[in-house]
Write a protein that holds these residues in place. Structure first.
Motif, mmCIF file in Angstrom:
data_model
loop_
_atom_site.group_PDB
_atom_site.id
_atom_site.type_symbol
_atom_site.label_atom_id
_atom_site.label_comp_id
_atom_site.label_asym_id
_atom_site.label_seq_id
_atom_site.Cartn_x
_atom_site.Cartn_y
_atom_site.Cartn_z
ATOM 1 N N THR A 189 0.834 -1.208 0.000
ATOM 2 C CA THR A 189 0.000 0.000 0.000
ATOM 3 C C THR A 189 0.865 1.253 0.000
ATOM 4 O OG1 THR A 189 -1.811 -1.120 1.142
ATOM 5 C CG2 THR A 189 -1.753 1.284 1.276
ATOM 6 N N TYR A 190 1.864 1.296 0.876
ATOM 7 C CA TYR A 190 2.712 2.488 0.953
ATOM 8 C C TYR A 190 3.640 2.600 -0.252
ATOM 9 C CZ TYR A 190 1.106 3.715 5.608
ATOM 10 O OH TYR A 190 0.330 4.112 6.672
ATOM 11 N N LEU A 191 4.074 1.469 -0.806
ATOM 12 C CA LEU A 191 4.880 1.537 -2.024
ATOM 13 C C LEU A 191 4.078 2.150 -3.166
ATOM 14 C CD1 LEU A 191 6.941 -1.793 -2.188
ATOM 15 C CD2 LEU A 191 7.823 0.534 -2.002
ATOM 16 N N CYS A 192 2.803 1.785 -3.268
ATOM 17 C CA CYS A 192 1.949 2.394 -4.297
ATOM 18 C C CYS A 192 1.831 3.894 -4.076
ATOM 19 C CB CYS A 192 0.562 1.749 -4.278
ATOM 20 S SG CYS A 192 0.528 0.040 -4.864
ATOM 21 N N TYR A 193 1.737 4.291 -2.815
ATOM 22 C CA TYR A 193 1.580 5.707 -2.491
ATOM 23 C C TYR A 193 2.842 6.505 -2.824
ATOM 24 C CZ TYR A 193 1.003 9.928 0.334
ATOM 25 O OH TYR A 193 0.938 11.231 0.761
ATOM 26 N N VAL A 194 4.022 5.957 -2.498
ATOM 27 C CA VAL A 194 5.254 6.730 -2.681
ATOM 28 C C VAL A 194 5.839 6.573 -4.081
ATOM 29 C CG1 VAL A 194 5.809 6.561 -0.231
ATOM 30 C CG2 VAL A 194 6.793 4.893 -1.808
ATOM 31 N N SER A 195 5.447 5.523 -4.806
ATOM 32 C CA SER A 195 6.062 5.259 -6.105
ATOM 33 C C SER A 195 5.273 5.825 -7.270
ATOM 34 C CB SER A 195 6.243 3.748 -6.311
ATOM 35 O OG SER A 195 7.083 3.203 -5.324
ATOM 36 N N GLY A 196 3.955 6.027 -7.083
ATOM 37 C CA GLY A 196 3.147 6.476 -8.201
ATOM 38 C C GLY A 196 3.105 5.411 -9.288
ATOM 39 N N HIS A 197 2.808 5.846 -10.508
ATOM 40 C CA HIS A 197 2.773 4.904 -11.633
ATOM 41 C C HIS A 197 4.204 4.623 -12.073
ATOM 42 C CE1 HIS A 197 1.721 2.794 -15.203
ATOM 43 N NE2 HIS A 197 2.130 3.747 -16.017
ATOM 44 N N SER A 198 4.662 3.395 -11.879
ATOM 45 C CA SER A 198 6.045 3.079 -12.224
ATOM 46 C C SER A 198 6.138 1.662 -12.761
ATOM 47 C CB SER A 198 6.952 3.225 -10.992
ATOM 48 O OG SER A 198 6.694 2.198 -10.055
ATOM 49 N N ASP A 199 7.147 1.442 -13.592
ATOM 50 C CA ASP A 199 7.397 0.101 -14.111
ATOM 51 C C ASP A 199 7.807 -0.848 -12.989
ATOM 52 O OD1 ASP A 199 6.817 0.977 -16.652
ATOM 53 O OD2 ASP A 199 8.911 1.365 -17.180
ATOM 54 N N VAL A 200 8.450 -0.306 -11.954
ATOM 55 C CA VAL A 200 8.874 -1.145 -10.832
ATOM 56 C C VAL A 200 7.663 -1.796 -10.173
ATOM 57 C CG1 VAL A 200 9.894 -1.127 -8.524
ATOM 58 C CG2 VAL A 200 11.003 0.116 -10.382
ATOM 59 N N LEU A 224 -4.348 -0.689 -8.271
ATOM 60 C CA LEU A 224 -5.326 -0.335 -9.299
ATOM 61 C C LEU A 224 -5.865 1.072 -9.084
ATOM 62 C CD1 LEU A 224 -7.338 -3.683 -9.568
ATOM 63 C CD2 LEU A 224 -5.492 -2.859 -11.045
ATOM 64 N N ALA A 225 -6.112 1.433 -7.824
ATOM 65 C CA ALA A 225 -6.625 2.773 -7.528
ATOM 66 C C ALA A 225 -5.630 3.843 -7.962
ATOM 67 C CB ALA A 225 -6.931 2.902 -6.040
ATOM 68 N N GLN A 226 -4.339 3.579 -7.750
ATOM 69 C CA GLN A 226 -3.321 4.547 -8.144
ATOM 70 C C GLN A 226 -3.290 4.702 -9.664
ATOM 71 O OE1 GLN A 226 -0.158 3.908 -9.757
ATOM 72 N NE2 GLN A 226 0.324 6.083 -9.648
ATOM 73 N N LEU A 227 -3.402 3.593 -10.389
ATOM 74 C CA LEU A 227 -3.411 3.659 -11.849
ATOM 75 C C LEU A 227 -4.632 4.417 -12.361
ATOM 76 C CD1 LEU A 227 -2.289 0.021 -12.770
ATOM 77 C CD2 LEU A 227 -0.957 2.120 -13.055
ATOM 78 N N VAL A 228 -5.793 4.124 -11.788
ATOM 79 C CA VAL A 228 -7.022 4.805 -12.211
ATOM 80 C C VAL A 228 -6.930 6.292 -11.915
ATOM 81 C CG1 VAL A 228 -9.500 5.017 -11.768
ATOM 82 C CG2 VAL A 228 -8.462 2.748 -12.009
ATOM 83 N N HIS A 229 -6.449 6.632 -10.725
ATOM 84 C CA HIS A 229 -6.334 8.042 -10.344
ATOM 85 C C HIS A 229 -5.402 8.803 -11.287
ATOM 86 C CE1 HIS A 229 -6.271 11.556 -7.739
ATOM 87 N NE2 HIS A 229 -4.954 11.545 -7.799
ATOM 88 N N HIS A 232 -4.421 6.070 -16.009
ATOM 89 C CA HIS A 232 -3.910 4.931 -16.784
ATOM 90 C C HIS A 232 -4.948 3.801 -16.748
ATOM 91 C CE1 HIS A 232 -0.015 6.888 -17.135
ATOM 92 N NE2 HIS A 232 -0.039 7.105 -15.827
ATOM 93 N N ILE A 233 -6.089 4.064 -17.366
ATOM 94 C CA ILE A 233 -7.213 3.131 -17.300
ATOM 95 C C ILE A 233 -6.868 1.800 -17.963
ATOM 96 C CG2 ILE A 233 -9.629 2.765 -17.884
ATOM 97 C CD1 ILE A 233 -9.226 4.975 -15.864
ATOM 98 N N GLU A 234 -6.234 1.862 -19.117
ATOM 99 C CA GLU A 234 -5.922 0.620 -19.831
ATOM 100 C C GLU A 234 -4.950 -0.239 -19.036
ATOM 101 O OE1 GLU A 234 -4.403 -0.937 -24.229
ATOM 102 O OE2 GLU A 234 -4.783 1.193 -23.868
ATOM 103 N N ASP A 235 -3.923 0.385 -18.447
ATOM 104 C CA ASP A 235 -2.975 -0.370 -17.623
ATOM 105 C C ASP A 235 -3.689 -0.990 -16.424
ATOM 106 O OD1 ASP A 235 -0.914 0.304 -19.303
ATOM 107 O OD2 ASP A 235 -0.175 1.953 -18.062
ATOM 108 N N ALA A 236 -4.585 -0.224 -15.816
ATOM 109 C CA ALA A 236 -5.336 -0.744 -14.672
ATOM 110 C C ALA A 236 -6.216 -1.919 -15.088
ATOM 111 C CB ALA A 236 -6.190 0.364 -14.053
ATOM 112 N N TYR A 237 -6.849 -1.788 -16.245
ATOM 113 C CA TYR A 237 -7.745 -2.853 -16.716
ATOM 114 C C TYR A 237 -6.968 -4.139 -16.997
ATOM 115 C CZ TYR A 237 -11.389 -5.198 -19.414
ATOM 116 O OH TYR A 237 -12.311 -6.106 -19.863
#
Length: 413
Positions: A189-200, A224-229, A232-237
């Motif tokens: 959860t925190y990695l998603c928060y601090v990393s944003g949309h990333s290949d990592v 998924l929430a981070q991608l949608v926000h 990046h809808i297609e990546d999230a899907y």
């Protein structure tokens, strides 16, 4: 009686029994003044709690002593087993310019003395992380996270830096997370928060997906929430499709779970119920069918709390379903709305309905343009224009909801 008067009275009594009384006075004074460590130590130079408070305050620049390392050393001489005493000594030495192998050994000894010594384990984690020793860093991370999740935001930021500095850390982290430690969800959860949309993040989740312990719905949610926000809808899907059980993929279609046949995951591209005062939502069995039941209790509810994210390609579609109302009272009525994810203008709405009805058919056609509508929201709402129009009571039931494409050129993204 004030604390000061109580202390003065105690001093008077204790002094009558010198020298024992004087020792009692010193210890009691130090105890009463533990929040002011310098004053407390003037009464009892060896009081462990006052020494601990002095060292902590000095390191936090809250109080001033001549030498925090000397105060920490004095604490250890008085109470060698003092909790975090050795760690405070190590931090004081660092503050004084010390570093190197001796400091490492101090923190290792402190950590070996107590698994609960957070200072020691935090220091060992960051020292290992900055030196590129990911194995030791992750061992300390595991100890810290099992003790308390309060440290997770700082640990997640450090892990992000570790991965950026050494690509091999990514695979090591994936292996560790695949063992499903109890803190895995918090770190993700925190990695998603601090990393944003990333290949990592994408690679990390993909490695977990292919492991023996794939991500849970709760662990997928922040990603998924981070991608949608971020739009990046297609990546999230695609990530959501990869998360679905294989046996469901053939039945995804344009609109997943429209018949409520699967348990809700609370993820994008599935149903989400957003809690709100004055209304309740559930999937229930009625007349041997799975039905969405929405109840209202007479309060004012700006209702738009049943939602479903879609990922439809440009084309023409039809939304359909069935509705049954039971004493639904509202100035305007309930309706379904389809809207682009980055717009507030509806693509289509169903008819506004109130009252009591048998099962009725719902239909609404809509077209998604070639540009500017990467994702869409299906929303059940009361389109209240004023507070009085939000007052609502009664019940609505929905079943057999679906979306079909009407032009053969339209495809899912």
């Amino acid at each position: 009686m004030s604390r000061t008067k109580a202390f003065v009275g105690f001093v008077s009594i204790a002094l009558m029994t010198l020298p024992l009384g004087w020792r009692i006075v010193r210890h009691t004074a130090a105890d009463m003044l533990v929040g002011a460590p310098i004053e407390a130590l003037s009464w009892d130079a060896g009081d462990p709690r006052a020494l601990t408070a002095l060292v902590r305050g000095e390191l936090a620049a809250a109080v001033r002593s001549d030498n925090p390392a000397a105060a920490a050393a004095r604490l250890l001489s008085v109470d060698p087993l003092s909790f975090e005493g050795l760690s405070l000594y190590g931090v004081a030495l660092i503050r004084g310019g010390g570093n190197g192998a001796r400091i490492d050994e101090i923190f290792k000894a402190a950590a070996a003395h107590s698994a609960l010594d957070r200072i020691a384990h935090v220091q060992l984690f960051f020292r290992a992380a900055t030196s590129g020793n990911s194995n030791d860093a992750f061992r300390e991370l595991d100890i810290l996270a099992r003790g308390s999740l309060d440290v997770m935001p700082s640990l997640a930021r450090a892990v992000k830096v570790m991965i950026a500095n050494d690509p091999n850390v990514e695979a090591a982290l994936a292996r560790l997370l695949a063992s499903r430690p109890p803190w895995r969800q918090a770190l993700l959860t925190y990695l998603c928060y601090v990393s944003g949309h990333s290949d990592v993040l994408a690679r990390l989740y993909e490695q977990l997906r292919q492991s023996a312990a794939p991500p849970t719905d709760a662990e997928m949610s922040p990603y998924l929430a981070q991608l949608v926000h971020a739009g990046h809808i297609e990546d999230a899907y695609l990530a959501w499709l990869g998360h679905l059980p294989e046996q469901r993929l053939s039945k995804v279609g344009a609109f997943y779970n429209g018949g409520f046949e699967h348990p809700m995951s609370d993820l994008p591209f599935d149903w989400r119920f957003i809690p709100v005062a004055g209304a309740s939502m559930e999937i229930a069995s009625r007349e041997r069918e799975r039905v969405l039941v929405v109840r209202f209790y007479g309060a004012r509810v700006a209702f738009r709390h049943v939602v479903h994210l879609l990922a439809l390609a440009p084309g023409t579609y039809e939304f359909s379903g069935s509705v049954k109302l039971l004493n639904l009272e509202n100035e305007r009525g309930l309706r379904w709305k389809i809207v682009c994810s980055d717009s507030s203008e509806p693509l289509a709405t169903t008819e506004l309905l109130t009252g009591t009805t048998p099962w009725l058919s719902l239909r609404a056609r809509f077209t998604i343009a070639a540009e500017g509508c990467a994702g869409q929201w299906l929303v059940l709402e009361i389109p209240a224009r004023a507070a009085v129009e939000a007052e609502v009571s009664g019940e609505a039931r929905y079943k057999d909801l679906g979306i079909v494409r009407l032009d053969t050129s339209a495809e899912l993204r």
